[in-house]
Design an enzyme around this catalytic site. Structure first.
Site, PDB file in Angstrom:
ATOM      1  N   GLY A 201       0.813  -1.212   0.000  1.00  0.00           N
ATOM      2  CA  GLY A 201       0.000   0.000   0.000  1.00  0.00           C
ATOM      3  C   GLY A 201       0.844   1.257   0.000  1.00  0.00           C
ATOM      4  O   GLY A 201       1.163   1.804   1.064  1.00  0.00           O
TER       5      GLY A 201
ATOM      6  N   SER B  67      -2.006  -4.310  -6.146  1.00  0.00           N
ATOM      7  CA  SER B  67      -2.106  -5.645  -6.752  1.00  0.00           C
ATOM      8  C   SER B  67      -2.388  -6.664  -5.658  1.00  0.00           C
ATOM      9  O   SER B  67      -1.829  -6.557  -4.567  1.00  0.00           O
ATOM     10  CB  SER B  67      -0.801  -6.057  -7.421  1.00  0.00           C
ATOM     11  OG  SER B  67      -0.289  -5.023  -8.174  1.00  0.00           O
TER      12      SER B  67
ATOM     13  N   GLU C  89      15.935  -5.988  -4.681  1.00  0.00           N
ATOM     14  CA  GLU C  89      15.630  -7.364  -5.053  1.00  0.00           C
ATOM     15  C   GLU C  89      15.209  -7.490  -6.512  1.00  0.00           C
ATOM     16  O   GLU C  89      15.065  -8.576  -7.020  1.00  0.00           O
ATOM     17  CB  GLU C  89      14.509  -7.895  -4.155  1.00  0.00           C
ATOM     18  CG  GLU C  89      14.954  -8.107  -2.730  1.00  0.00           C
ATOM     19  CD  GLU C  89      16.065  -9.139  -2.625  1.00  0.00           C
ATOM     20  OE1 GLU C  89      15.822 -10.285  -3.031  1.00  0.00           O
ATOM     21  OE2 GLU C  89      17.159  -8.803  -2.164  1.00  0.00           O
TER      22      GLU C  89
END
Lengths: 386, 342
Positions: free
Chosen positions: A127, A161, A244
């Protein structure tokens, strides 16, 4: 074990699992523009990955990972893409939340949250964006206040998502109203399934809904569920962006190669490759993919800062791959020709049409390409701010 | 990505390029630095390093548009050096010591116009890069490569748009020649790889200088580098320049892995890779260089259009590099064909 033996192990595992009765339906599902498909099956797939030790490959062994070097992680992503394995539902937990907790989390937080991510049993959403805070993320207005040992959250997030399947939300909220913008933000870990959280899907350009709006109306989470110090949320939230991604950026190149090959096959199949313009664009797409691969491997594959990209290597790669992928989508539709104008019943679209449409999102999400250029100009080239 | 030795070489060449000027430059470059002998075997007076080291030197000399036939001469050292100990008509033994010492400058002649009959060459070639000052021509005839003394050819220097490197028209009228073992196609792809590396270095220079200018040039009361319209153009250029360097060095790796000193098991795969990456990298890097030089002029404004400013030399070099040894359109078709995309 050598890298190649590891690759064979990954490949063998994926082939066996994707041939099994339970998961055979999943090959090629849930990818670009298809994140709405087979959600329950993909959640089961995530648990299978976790149970067999394929989540958290790079985390330290003491934290429940396998402590594998960077190269092995890339191999896993490459083989995953090569096998056409399904789109992940656990990637936000694995690639954003876990690295953040490994860096900023308390021992209690790591003990509480990492096992669920590693097992694929607890899913996460992120969020950050709000209707009034997109590129200007620091302008976000979702508030959280600590009362009676709990954070109380009020506000709205958007472009979230997987919120509809997630158990937890990694939420950036304003926790100090008087502090200016970047200060006074905190990263909260908020349970999604509670009365104060409402989720509404956003129907998007493809006709499907991969993103959501999430409304917080006095949603609660324990006082201890803040990653890093309260007020330090900006650093915590953005510190892990890009860290990442290198691994998945390298892995996704294999998926791009597959997509390119399907465009080439389509052009051969319908004869459009005889058109010199199409043939030239196919050569350009292939060239661009090689250039993207060399650049990604070079600037993300080494620890040393790139002489040109400097500290903005991940931003350079994002600008490159999103632009390339968008052009591939445009080419794919032009190769199909007039039939690309037609949609199936209930707006069922082909893979080509989904690639064409969904790739428009890629130059916007994860920091729009305009924001990426700002970062390259500032951190890569050292140009002064206005 | 450099090995420690390559990093030291890069620093030495960069330092030399900062200070070099005038006619003594070639002697220092070849004598003190030994750059033309980098890929020449030690038995012929070279240092026996290889194409990776030549690439480092080409990138750095390309950055400053060093006005010397370095690229062609160093490549001739590598190409003839691949014949190694074999007499092979004596080309290697006859020419390599001169290349290594800098006494002999070389140029390559590709194209389809030169024929070999009974060990003698006939034909005319135009646009021979570094041809005006060459003492040795390495010439394609059919699929084979031959070494010819410039004394046995008729060399007519051409005026050039890019005054930092020469071109010539070269005529052979029954010139005696010695066979060179390296296939002509491989040699041309190696030349393309070095043009790619050179272009990547020069493009990086265009970006560096432009960014430096944007930090200091003040208009509307502030450095123009604060304006987003200009910052974004530089950012896009940084993406391209980064990609050019990565691509050029991927091609260099294929060149090194396919050379005779590499493990035999890897050579044929690397040779196939070089055949694709040579034209691919040359096209990509020269196109990036062209864009960087064009942006250099635009972002410098009027000063970039003057003869005193270096920008025009980069623009002219960039266009020349696009047109040499395959235009962008020709190389696109070649890549398509060699990568099996048709």
């Amino acid at each position: 074990m050598t890298d190649e033996e590891f690759r064979a192990e990954v490949r063998g595992w994926l082939a066996a699992r994707l041939a099994s009765a339970e998961f055979a339906c999943l090959a090629g599902k849930g990818g670009t523009g298809r994140a709405h498909e087979f959600v329950a099956e993909r959640m089961a797939w995530e648990r299978r990955l976790g149970a067999d030790g394929w989540i958290g490959l790079g985390w330290p062994e003491d934290d429940g990972g396998r402590g594998l070097p960077w190269r092995r992680q890339v191999i896993f992503y490459e083989e995953y893409a090569r096998a056409d394995a399904p789109g992940r539902v656990g990637h936000i937990g694995e690639q954003l939340v876990a690295p953040t907790l490994l860096t900023f989390g308390t021992p209690e937080q790591k003990a509480r949250f990492l096992p669920g991510i590693a097992a694929g049993t607890e899913l996460w959403c992120q969020g950050y964006s709000e209707p009034g805070a997109g590129s200007d993320l620091a302008g976000l207005r979702t508030r959280a206040a600590l009362r009676d040992g709990e954070w109380h959250v009020d506000g709205q997030k958007i472009w979230t998502s997987l919120a509809h399947v997630a158990d937890w939300c990694f939420l950036l909220a304003r926790t100090s109203a008087d502090a200016e913008r970047h200060r006074g933000l905190s990263c909260l870990l908020v349970p999604v399934r509670q009365p104060g959280v409402e989720i509404r899907p956003i129907r998007q350009i493809t006709g499907t809904a991969e993103f959501n709006e999430v409304f917080f109306d006095d949603a609660r989470t324990d006082a201890g569920n803040v990653a890093g110090e309260p007020g330090d949320g900006w650093r915590v939230a953005l510190g892990m962006l890009g860290v990442e991604r290198g691994v998945s950026n390298l892995g996704q190149l294999i998926g791009f190669q597959r997509e390119f090959e399907s465009v080439l096959a389509a052009a051969r199949g319908n004869g459009s490759i005889a058109d010199p313009d199409i043939a030239g664009r196919i050569a350009d797409a292939w060239t661009g993919l090689q250039v993207l691969r060399f650049t990604t491997e070079e600037v993300l594959g080494t620890a040393a800062p790139d002489p040109v990209a400097g500290g903005a290597a991940a931003n350079v790669v994002k600008l490159m791959w999103t632009s390339w992928h968008q052009r591939l989508g445009e080419l794919a539709v032009d190769v199909i020709g007039p039939d690309a104008m037609l949609a199936g019943p209930e707006y069922d679209l082909s893979d080509t049409q989904r690639l064409f449409l969904f790739s428009r999102a890629e130059t916007i999400f994860g920091g729009s390409n305009e924001i990426q250029r700002n970062i390259v100009a500032e951190r890569g080239l050292g140009l002064p701010r206005g | 990505m450099d090995t420690p030795e390559q990093a030291a070489l890069r620093e030495a060449v960069r330092d030399f390029c900062r200070k070099q000027s005038g006619p003594g430059a070639w002697d220092r470059l070849t004598g003190e630095l030994g750059l033309t002998g980098l890929a020449v075997p030690e038995c012929y007076g070279g240092s026996g390093a290889g194409l990776a080291e030549v690439a480092v030197a080409v990138e750095e000399t390309g950055r400053v548009l060093l006005p010397a036939p370095y690229l062609s001469t160093a490549l001739a050292g590598a190409v003839l050096g691949e014949d190694g100990g074999e007499p092979a008509g004596g080309a290697a033994a006859g020419f390599l010591p001169g290349i290594a010492s800098g006494a002999l400058r070389a140029a390559f002649v590709f194209g389809d116009s030169v024929q070999v009959t009974d060990g003698r060459l006939a034909g005319v070639a135009r646009h021979v890069l570094d041809g005006a000052e060459a003492g040795l021509f390495v010439v394609r005839a059919g699929e084979a490569l031959f070494a010819v003394r410039a004394a046995d050819a008729v060399v007519t220097p051409a005026g050039t748009l890019d005054e930092t490197r020469s071109q010539a028209t070269v005529e052979f009228h029954g010139a005696p020649c010695a066979r060179v073992g390296c296939p002509a196609g491989r040699a041309e792809d190696l030349l393309r790889v070095l043009l790619a590396v050179e272009s990547a270095g020069a493009a990086a220079h265009c970006l560096d200088v432009t960014v430096g200018y944007l930090k200091t040039r003040v208009q509307f009361g502030r450095p123009i580098g604060t304006f987003q319209a200009l910052r974004h153009r530089c950012a896009d250029l940084a993406v391209e320049v980064t990609s050019a360097r990565s691509t050029a060095y991927a091609a260099v790796r294929a060149a090194v892995s396919s050379s005779t000193g590499s493990p035999a098991s890897a050579v044929s795969a690397a040779a196939a890779e070089l055949a694709v990456l040579g034209p691919l990298a040359k096209r990509h890097c020269a196109d990036v260089f062209w864009h960087a030089a064009a942006e250099m002029i635009q972002l410098h404004g009027g000063i970039g259009f003057t003869w005193e400013h270096e920008a025009h030399r980069y623009l002219k070099r960039a266009k020349t590099s696009q047109l040499l040894h395959g235009t962008p359109a020709e190389l696109r078709r070649l890549v398509s064909q060699r990568a099996g995309l048709s």
